[in-house]
Design an enzyme around this catalytic site. Structure first.
Site, PDB file in Angstrom:
ATOM      1  N   SER A  18       0.868  -1.171   0.000  1.00 15.26           N
ATOM      2  CA  SER A  18       0.000   0.000   0.000  1.00 15.26           C
ATOM      3  C   SER A  18       0.907   1.223   0.000  1.00 15.26           C
ATOM      4  CB  SER A  18      -0.943  -0.049   1.216  1.00 15.26           C
ATOM      5  OG  SER A  18      -1.795   1.067   1.227  1.00 15.26           O
ATOM      6  N   HIS A  45      -2.557  -0.884  -3.184  1.00 15.02           N
ATOM      7  CA  HIS A  45      -3.758  -0.075  -2.996  1.00 15.02           C
ATOM      8  C   HIS A  45      -3.619   1.230  -3.775  1.00 15.02           C
ATOM      9  CE1 HIS A  45      -4.200  -2.126   1.205  1.00 15.02           C
ATOM     10  NE2 HIS A  45      -4.522  -2.930   0.205  1.00 15.02           N
ATOM     11  N   ASP A 138      -4.761  -5.186   5.475  1.00 15.50           N
ATOM     12  CA  ASP A 138      -5.040  -6.035   4.317  1.00 15.50           C
ATOM     13  C   ASP A 138      -3.916  -7.060   4.156  1.00 15.50           C
ATOM     14  OD1 ASP A 138      -6.348  -6.937   2.030  1.00 15.50           O
ATOM     15  OD2 ASP A 138      -5.412  -5.447   0.725  1.00 15.50           O
TER      16      ASP A 138
END
Length: 197
Positions: A18, A45, A138
């Site tokens: 991310s 992300h 995540d």
């Protein structure tokens, strides 16, 4: 674990990240040779409403073939497929890419969990998941699935992570095989592939 039970015959490396991911992905992919006998998939992300140049930026820094994933793409050694904006990236039972709309609401987009769970059930012990810098949690469910199906998990350490949310959450599961600084990850990935090809 019986590798023959899974259709894919070569290692698959999933790089999930991310915030801070471009630098981390570049550091991992840049040292790898073009003929590395593994396929790579990347989830970072990103905003679903903005175009992404992630694949092009990584391709310019890597000897591997890097491009944005398309629906029904086949996993090929020496290739890196990057999840495009506004889509979750799955791996289907035919070891092909499946792209599904990510919708307007979280979970994280694209989802590391969705990628890793589908890789776990389709590729089993051939999978290496590498959890890189990023905010949030995540990948926690995904690495549980990876380990349940016989795969391996690496995580970036705190000192080298721009954001330690994702790697820290992964480590907190107790299921990460190896925790390494970013500079050591390319060599560890290559060594893992050499053992599993």
């Amino acid at each position: 674990m019986d590798h023959a039970a899974y259709g894919i015959k070569f290692p698959v490396v999933a790089l999930v990240t991310s915030a801070g991911g471009l630098n981390a992905l570049t550091e991992v992919l840049a040292p790898l040779p073009a003929d590395v006998p593994a396929a790579f998939v990347v989830v970072q992300h990103m905003s679903p409403t903005h175009p992404s140049t992630l694949a092009e930026l990584l391709d310019a820094k890597s000897a591997l073939q890097v491009r944005s994933a398309a629906n029904n793409d086949v996993l090929i050694p020496g290739n890196v497929l990057v999840a495009p904006p506004a889509h979750h990236l799955l791996v289907t039972s035919e070891a092909r890419i499946g792209l599904i709309d990510s919708g307007d609401l979280p979970p994280a987009r694209p989802s590391a969990d969705l990628l890793l769970v589908t890789l776990a059930v389709t590729c089993g012990p051939r999978v290496l998941a590498v959890v890189l810098t990023g905010r949030g949690t995540d990948a926690q469910a995904g690495i549980r699935a990876i380990r349940h199906c016989g795969g391996t998990v690496f995580a970036q350490n705190a000192e080298s992570s721009e954001h330690f949310g994702m790697p820290g959450a992964a480590i907190d599961t107790g299921l990460v095989d190896t925790v390494l600084p970013l500079t050591d990850l390319p060599g560890a990935v290559q060594a893992h592939i050499a053992r599993r090809k």
